[in-house]
Design a protein around this motif. Structure first.
Motif, short mmCIF file in Angstrom:
data_model
loop_
_atom_site.label_atom_id
_atom_site.label_comp_id
_atom_site.label_asym_id
_atom_site.label_seq_id
_atom_site.Cartn_x
_atom_site.Cartn_y
_atom_site.Cartn_z
N GLY A 376 0.81 -1.21 0.00
CA GLY A 376 0.00 0.00 0.00
C GLY A 376 0.84 1.26 0.00
N SER A 377 1.89 1.26 0.80
CA SER A 377 2.79 2.41 0.88
C SER A 377 3.42 2.72 -0.48
CB SER A 377 3.89 2.11 1.91
OG SER A 377 4.97 2.99 1.77
N THR A 378 3.88 1.68 -1.17
CA THR A 378 4.55 1.88 -2.44
C THR A 378 3.58 2.33 -3.52
OG1 THR A 378 6.12 0.16 -1.82
CG2 THR A 378 6.09 0.79 -4.13
N MET A 379 2.36 1.79 -3.50
CA MET A 379 1.38 2.16 -4.51
C MET A 379 0.89 3.60 -4.35
SD MET A 379 -0.87 -1.38 -4.73
CE MET A 379 -2.02 -0.70 -5.94
N LEU A 380 1.03 4.16 -3.16
CA LEU A 380 0.63 5.55 -2.94
C LEU A 380 1.65 6.56 -3.46
CD1 LEU A 380 -0.71 5.34 0.74
CD2 LEU A 380 -2.07 5.84 -1.30
N THR A 381 2.89 6.13 -3.67
CA THR A 381 3.99 7.06 -3.87
C THR A 381 3.84 7.91 -5.13
OG1 THR A 381 5.49 5.58 -2.71
CG2 THR A 381 6.49 7.30 -4.06
N VAL A 382 3.80 7.30 -6.29
CA VAL A 382 3.75 8.06 -7.54
C VAL A 382 2.49 8.92 -7.64
CG1 VAL A 382 3.67 7.91 -10.06
CG2 VAL A 382 5.30 6.51 -8.78
N PRO A 383 1.29 8.39 -7.34
CA PRO A 383 0.11 9.26 -7.39
C PRO A 383 0.19 10.45 -6.45
CG PRO A 383 -0.56 6.96 -7.36
CD PRO A 383 0.92 6.99 -7.09
N ALA A 384 0.88 10.31 -5.32
CA ALA A 384 1.01 11.43 -4.37
C ALA A 384 2.07 12.42 -4.81
CB ALA A 384 1.33 10.90 -2.98
N VAL A 385 3.15 11.94 -5.43
CA VAL A 385 4.28 12.81 -5.77
C VAL A 385 4.09 13.51 -7.11
CG1 VAL A 385 6.76 12.83 -6.31
CG2 VAL A 385 5.91 11.51 -4.38
N ALA A 386 3.57 12.82 -8.11
CA ALA A 386 3.49 13.37 -9.47
C ALA A 386 2.77 14.71 -9.53
CB ALA A 386 2.83 12.36 -10.41
N PRO A 387 1.58 14.87 -8.93
CA PRO A 387 0.93 16.19 -8.99
C PRO A 387 1.69 17.28 -8.24
CG PRO A 387 -0.31 14.66 -7.60
CD PRO A 387 0.72 13.86 -8.29
N ARG A 388 2.39 16.90 -7.17
CA ARG A 388 3.19 17.89 -6.45
C ARG A 388 4.36 18.38 -7.30
NH1 ARG A 388 0.90 14.78 -2.45
NH2 ARG A 388 0.42 15.86 -0.48
N LEU A 389 4.98 17.46 -8.01
CA LEU A 389 6.07 17.86 -8.90
C LEU A 389 5.57 18.75 -10.03
CD1 LEU A 389 8.19 14.60 -9.29
CD2 LEU A 389 8.95 16.77 -8.31
N ALA A 390 4.39 18.46 -10.54
CA ALA A 390 3.83 19.24 -11.64
C ALA A 390 3.57 20.68 -11.21
CB ALA A 390 2.54 18.60 -12.14
N ARG A 391 3.22 20.88 -9.95
CA ARG A 391 2.93 22.23 -9.46
C ARG A 391 4.18 23.06 -9.22
NH1 ARG A 391 -1.09 19.45 -6.29
NH2 ARG A 391 0.28 19.50 -4.47
N ILE A 392 5.30 22.40 -8.95
CA ILE A 392 6.54 23.14 -8.64
C ILE A 392 7.71 22.55 -9.44
CG2 ILE A 392 5.95 24.12 -6.39
CD1 ILE A 392 7.05 21.64 -5.08
N LYS A 393 7.62 22.64 -10.76
CA LYS A 393 8.62 22.04 -11.62
C LYS A 393 10.01 22.60 -11.39
CE LYS A 393 5.47 20.84 -15.40
NZ LYS A 393 5.12 21.05 -16.82
N ASP A 394 10.09 23.88 -11.04
CA ASP A 394 11.42 24.47 -10.85
C ASP A 394 12.15 23.91 -9.64
OD1 ASP A 394 9.42 25.69 -9.23
OD2 ASP A 394 10.81 27.32 -8.76
N LEU A 395 11.43 23.23 -8.74
CA LEU A 395 12.05 22.67 -7.55
C LEU A 395 13.10 21.63 -7.90
CD1 LEU A 395 12.13 22.28 -4.45
CD2 LEU A 395 10.31 20.59 -4.73
N VAL A 396 12.83 20.83 -8.91
CA VAL A 396 13.75 19.75 -9.25
C VAL A 396 15.04 20.27 -9.85
CG1 VAL A 396 11.86 18.14 -9.61
CG2 VAL A 396 12.79 19.39 -11.56
N LEU A 397 15.07 21.51 -10.25
CA LEU A 397 16.28 22.08 -10.83
C LEU A 397 17.05 22.93 -9.84
CD1 LEU A 397 14.79 23.15 -14.29
CD2 LEU A 397 16.07 21.08 -13.74
N ARG A 398 16.51 23.04 -8.63
CA ARG A 398 17.15 23.88 -7.61
C ARG A 398 18.46 23.27 -7.17
NH1 ARG A 398 17.35 24.82 -2.14
NH2 ARG A 398 16.20 22.92 -1.62
N ALA A 399 19.47 24.06 -6.96
CA ALA A 399 20.78 23.56 -6.50
C ALA A 399 20.64 22.89 -5.15
CB ALA A 399 21.78 24.70 -6.41
N SER A 400 21.42 21.82 -4.95
CA SER A 400 21.36 21.11 -3.69
C SER A 400 22.07 21.91 -2.61
CB SER A 400 22.04 19.73 -3.85
OG SER A 400 23.36 19.89 -4.23
#
Length: 400
Positions: A376-400
């Motif tokens: 159950g935990s694993t099946m929740l991951t992509v559906p929960a993360v994908a819309p969050r990433l779509a809303r803040i696309k610039d986050l993934v390019l932010r410097a670490s």
């Protein structure tokens, strides 16, 4: 039919059923093939197939066939855990030790506490949850840690799917998960400490430390093509030593990998080995895991326990990561993405639970509940993360 023929029928079922469900059902968004294989293993176990078609189940999964499948599963999971140990990049974690330590500590500690509380509640529900050889603290800590585990190999697969693995945020998440992996196996070693065999365990650890020094010198000296063979020999020896002293062969497999450097191997070859292990032999481990599930007389209790553990696991991980985000002043939305990704369970949690079951710290009912929680935990991951990433696309390019 001969045992060999029945074994091959079982192998055909193991590979055919999950593949057809995954391909024809289009489950990849919420359930990658590896998750479908785990679910199929549960369905083919005694709790579902065994109850619906007991004669067929006894024919296909007869004791000789199960024994043969078990041998394949042992080696599959040892190689898989060994690769996971090799791929831990502790140098990067050390370079960012303050951030990694705070985040990993909270991401592990908070869900472990939540899971331990859930374990105490399970103990209050009856004696069917704790294994015959467990002390109460071992059960509580073991279940608590199972709720805190992050499945690093599955996390890598999911981040590849989300196209963030090579981005700064993906590399940060890998650092956090790597530190947690070290803590997870360390806690497991403490849980498995057998004071009647503490001398053997001490001897193994001393011998392991001395052999590690020699191994590292040898690996640097020999040609790259020979390192794979030496590494596999090292894996078998370490797994044997750990099992001989009572720690469990999977602890030895992880230790064998974690003291090796990924840079000793070609990265593409290492990625290919992990892929091929998942493709060729790990489905047998998933089936063997399913054969160990047990619903008991009241299957509803197992589902209730799984729901309790899932809430403790997900809530604890999200709370812990959000606290870390506040301390480290992350950008808005960052903690949600990291928390949901780090709560991925699947393989490593299942391996962890297998060890607890082998050592009779948990019962088959608890094992089944933990397995359902991991799925159950694993099946929740992509559906929960994908819309969050779509809303803040610039986050993934932010410097670490």
């Amino acid at each position: 039919m001969s045992t060999t023929e029945i074994f091959l029928i079982a192998m055909a079922i193991i590979f055919t059923v999950p593949y057809l469900v995954w391909r024809l059902g289009g489950t990849d968004y919420f359930a990658p093939l590896v998750v479908v294989q785990i679910i199929t293993g549960i369905l083919l176990g005694p709790g579902v197939l065994g109850r619906a078609f007991p004669d067929y189940y006894q024919f296909v999964f007869s004791p000789p066939v199960v024994q043969a499948l078990g041998g394949v599963a042992w080696w599959a999971v040892m190689v898989f855990v060994w690769i996971a140990g090799i791929e831990l990049d502790l140098k990067k974690a050390w370079a960012h030790r303050v951030e990694s330590g705070i985040t990993a500590g909270l991401a592990l500690g908070v869900p472990m506490v939540f899971g331990a509380v859930a374990a105490v509640l399970l103990l209050g529900m009856g004696s069917q949850w704790m294994g015959a050889r467990a002390h109460a603290w071992q059960f509580v800590v073991g279940v608590g840690m199972a709720c805190a585990v992050t499945a690093l190999p599955i996390l890598i697969l999911l981040m590849e799917k989300l196209e963030i693995l090579r981005q700064p945020i993906g590399q940060r998440i890998l650092r956090y998960a790597s530190v947690d992996d070290i803590m997870i196996w360390g806690v497991l070693a403490v849980i498995l400490m057998d004071w009647s065999r503490v001398g053997k365990q001490g001897l193994f650890l001393v011998a392991f430390a001395a052999a590690t020094v020699l191994l590292r010198r040898l690996m640097r000296a020999i040609p790259a093509r020979d390192r794979w063979y030496v590494g596999l020999i090292w894996l078998a020896v370490c797994a044997f030593g750990a099992d001989w002293c009572g720690l469990h062969y999977m602890v030895g497999a992880f230790l064998a990998g974690v003291v090796m450097d990924a840079e000793w191997f070609d990265q593409k070859a290492l990625d290919g080995l992990r892929h091929n292990v998942l493709l060729v032999v790990m489905p047998v481990f998933f089936l063997s895991t399913g054969l160990r599930t047990q619903w008991g007389l009241e299957g509803g209790a197992v589902f209730a326990a799984a729901a309790l553990l899932l809430v403790a696991s997900v809530t604890g991980k999200l709370v812990g990561v959000h606290v870390a985000g506040r301390i480290l002043r992350w950008q808005p939305g960052e903690a949600g993405i990291i928390g949901w990704l780090l709560q991925t369970k699947a393989l490593i949690m299942i391996i962890f639970a297998n060890v607890l079951l082998d050592k009779q710290i948990i019962t088959s009912e608890t094992f089944t509940a933990l397995l359902l929680m991991a799925v159950g935990s694993t099946m929740l991951t992509v559906p929960a993360v994908a819309p969050r990433l779509a809303r803040i696309k610039d986050l993934v390019l932010r410097a670490s």
